[in-house]
Every structure is written in structure tokens, then in C-alpha cells.
Design a protein around this motif. Structure first.
Motif, PDB file in Angstrom:
ATOM      1  N   ALA A 100       0.940  -1.360   0.215  1.00  0.00           N
ATOM      2  CA  ALA A 100       0.095  -0.059  -0.170  1.00  0.00           C
ATOM      3  C   ALA A 100       0.492   1.035  -0.170  1.00  0.00           C
ATOM      4  O   ALA A 100       0.474   2.199  -0.389  1.00  0.00           O
ATOM      5  CB  ALA A 100      -1.032   0.103   1.083  1.00  0.00           C
ATOM      6  N   HIS A 101       2.039   1.398   0.081  1.00  0.00           N
ATOM      7  CA  HIS A 101       3.512   2.606   0.589  1.00  0.00           C
ATOM      8  C   HIS A 101       3.872   2.256  -0.459  1.00  0.00           C
ATOM      9  O   HIS A 101       4.891   1.847  -0.894  1.00  0.00           O
ATOM     10  CB  HIS A 101       3.747   2.581   2.094  1.00  0.00           C
ATOM     11  N   ARG A 155      -1.317   5.028  -8.014  1.00  0.00           N
ATOM     12  CA  ARG A 155      -2.782   4.760  -7.636  1.00  0.00           C
ATOM     13  C   ARG A 155      -3.578   3.283  -8.813  1.00  0.00           C
ATOM     14  O   ARG A 155      -3.725   2.289  -8.328  1.00  0.00           O
ATOM     15  CB  ARG A 155      -4.094   6.538  -8.275  1.00  0.00           C
ATOM     16  N   ALA A 156      -2.084   3.118 -10.130  1.00  0.00           N
ATOM     17  CA  ALA A 156      -3.208   2.342 -10.558  1.00  0.00           C
ATOM     18  C   ALA A 156      -2.187   0.717 -10.288  1.00  0.00           C
ATOM     19  O   ALA A 156      -3.300  -0.055 -10.795  1.00  0.00           O
ATOM     20  CB  ALA A 156      -2.390   2.501 -12.445  1.00  0.00           C
ATOM     21  N   ALA A 190      -2.219   2.909  -1.739  1.00  0.00           N
ATOM     22  CA  ALA A 190      -3.103   3.601  -0.860  1.00  0.00           C
ATOM     23  C   ALA A 190      -2.215   5.589  -0.537  1.00  0.00           C
ATOM     24  O   ALA A 190      -3.157   5.646  -0.417  1.00  0.00           O
ATOM     25  CB  ALA A 190      -3.717   3.081  -0.040  1.00  0.00           C
ATOM     26  N   TRP A 191      -0.787   5.046  -0.115  1.00  0.00           N
ATOM     27  CA  TRP A 191      -0.292   6.110   0.064  1.00  0.00           C
ATOM     28  C   TRP A 191       1.062   6.470  -0.657  1.00  0.00           C
ATOM     29  O   TRP A 191       1.811   5.234  -0.497  1.00  0.00           O
ATOM     30  CB  TRP A 191      -0.214   5.550   1.880  1.00  0.00           C
ATOM     31  N   LEU A 192       1.234   7.898  -0.803  1.00  0.00           N
ATOM     32  CA  LEU A 192       2.500   8.235  -1.565  1.00  0.00           C
ATOM     33  C   LEU A 192       3.523   9.023  -0.683  1.00  0.00           C
ATOM     34  O   LEU A 192       2.240  10.149   0.285  1.00  0.00           O
ATOM     35  CB  LEU A 192       1.989   8.969  -2.209  1.00  0.00           C
ATOM     36  N   ILE A 202       4.864  14.657 -10.101  1.00  0.00           N
ATOM     37  CA  ILE A 202       4.967  14.187  -8.570  1.00  0.00           C
ATOM     38  C   ILE A 202       2.851  13.462  -9.227  1.00  0.00           C
ATOM     39  O   ILE A 202       2.476  12.653  -8.452  1.00  0.00           O
ATOM     40  CB  ILE A 202       4.361  14.964  -8.008  1.00  0.00           C
ATOM     41  N   ARG A 203       2.213  14.451 -10.226  1.00  0.00           N
ATOM     42  CA  ARG A 203       1.209  13.805 -10.893  1.00  0.00           C
ATOM     43  C   ARG A 203       1.226  12.631 -10.970  1.00  0.00           C
ATOM     44  O   ARG A 203       0.125  11.534 -11.000  1.00  0.00           O
ATOM     45  CB  ARG A 203       0.031  14.854 -11.433  1.00  0.00           C
ATOM     46  N   VAL A 204       1.885  12.544 -12.306  1.00  0.00           N
ATOM     47  CA  VAL A 204       2.417  11.101 -13.170  1.00  0.00           C
ATOM     48  C   VAL A 204       1.833   9.827 -11.924  1.00  0.00           C
ATOM     49  O   VAL A 204       1.979   8.720 -12.417  1.00  0.00           O
ATOM     50  CB  VAL A 204       3.149  11.646 -14.219  1.00  0.00           C
ATOM     51  N   ALA A 205       3.632  10.176 -11.218  1.00  0.00           N
ATOM     52  CA  ALA A 205       3.837   9.340  -9.891  1.00  0.00           C
ATOM     53  C   ALA A 205       2.494   8.901  -9.352  1.00  0.00           C
ATOM     54  O   ALA A 205       2.172   7.783  -9.115  1.00  0.00           O
ATOM     55  CB  ALA A 205       4.844  10.075  -9.375  1.00  0.00           C
TER      56      ALA A 205
END
Length: 131
Positions: free
Chosen positions: A65-66, A96-97, A101-103, A88-91
């Protein structure tokens, strides 16, 4: 300036070593990024202007999840133009894909506004042991 972003994009070790040295203020190394990323990373994002690498972020993970951001770097001429926040958005989309659950992100104080304001991170309690 037209920048393209690619999740798990092809990595040129020389170009990434040069960008990393510029961004983190150290001599150009000889890191085999391709092998390191394949072995340890969930993914990474490369930002390119034409064929030139202008941004990079690595995403390590726990296999569950992490996910964890590492080595976020943008070439000086491309800073303050949204390249870093798009990395960061693309990462985050890649994480997510993959079912994360967490970044997580560790960072120095001088880039706090970037992570909180431009990227949408929120503050959490964490600990660190210098080894």
C-alpha cells in the motif's frame, strides 16, 4: 516549452546522472540508474523537452500500500513552470493504478511549499534515524 512525461520511461544513465548532480549539487556520478530502478522501484517518471531529460522522480514501494518519492529533480531552466508538480501527479497516478493507498515524501524545509501547496501533500508525524 513542450514537456512530455512518461511513467517508467526509458532511462539514460548519463543523462540522469547529470541531472541528479545538477539538482542535488554533487559531482556527476556513475550510477547505473536503469538497474537500480528495475530492481527497487515501483516506477519512475521522466520529463523530457524534446530528447533532453529535464525532470525525474523515482517511486520506491513496500510491495503493498505504501509508495515513497525519491530523487525528485527538475533542471534549473525548467523550474517554477509546473514540471515538478506534474512529475508528482504522474507518479501518483502510477501508484494509484498499481493499487497503492499512500504516497510518502521526505523533503528539506526549503521545498516544503512545493510539496504542500503545489503537490497537495499533507503533514504527518514521522520519524527518522540517521545511519
Amino acid at each position: 516549452m513542450t514537456i512530455t512525461y512518461e511513467w517508467r520511461g526509458e532511462v539514460d544513465n548519463s543523462a540522469l546522472n547529470e541531472l541528479h548532480a545538477e539538482g542535488f549539487g554533487h559531482p556527476v556520478g556513475q550510477v547505473d540508474w536503469s538497474a537500480r530502478l528495475q530492481r527497487h522501484s515501483l516506477g519512475w517518471v521522466c520529463a523530457r523537452e524534446a530528447d533532453r531529460l529535464v525532470g525525474f522522480v523515482n517511486v520506491a514501494w513496500d510491495g503493498g500500500a505504501h509508495a515513497f518519492l525519491l530523487d525528485t529533480v527538475v533542471a534549473r531552466p525548467c523550474r517554477s513552470n509546473g514540471v515538478g508538480s506534474t512529475l508528482i501527479r504522474v507518479a501518483a497516478e502510477g501508484c494509484r493504478a498499481a493499487g497503492c493507498a499512500w504516497l510518502h515524501a521526505d523533503f528539506e524545509e526549503h521545498v516544503r511549499a512545493f510539496y504542500f501547496e503545489a503537490c497537495g501533500f499533507r503533514e504527518t508525524a514521522a520519524g527518522l534515524i540517521a545511519l
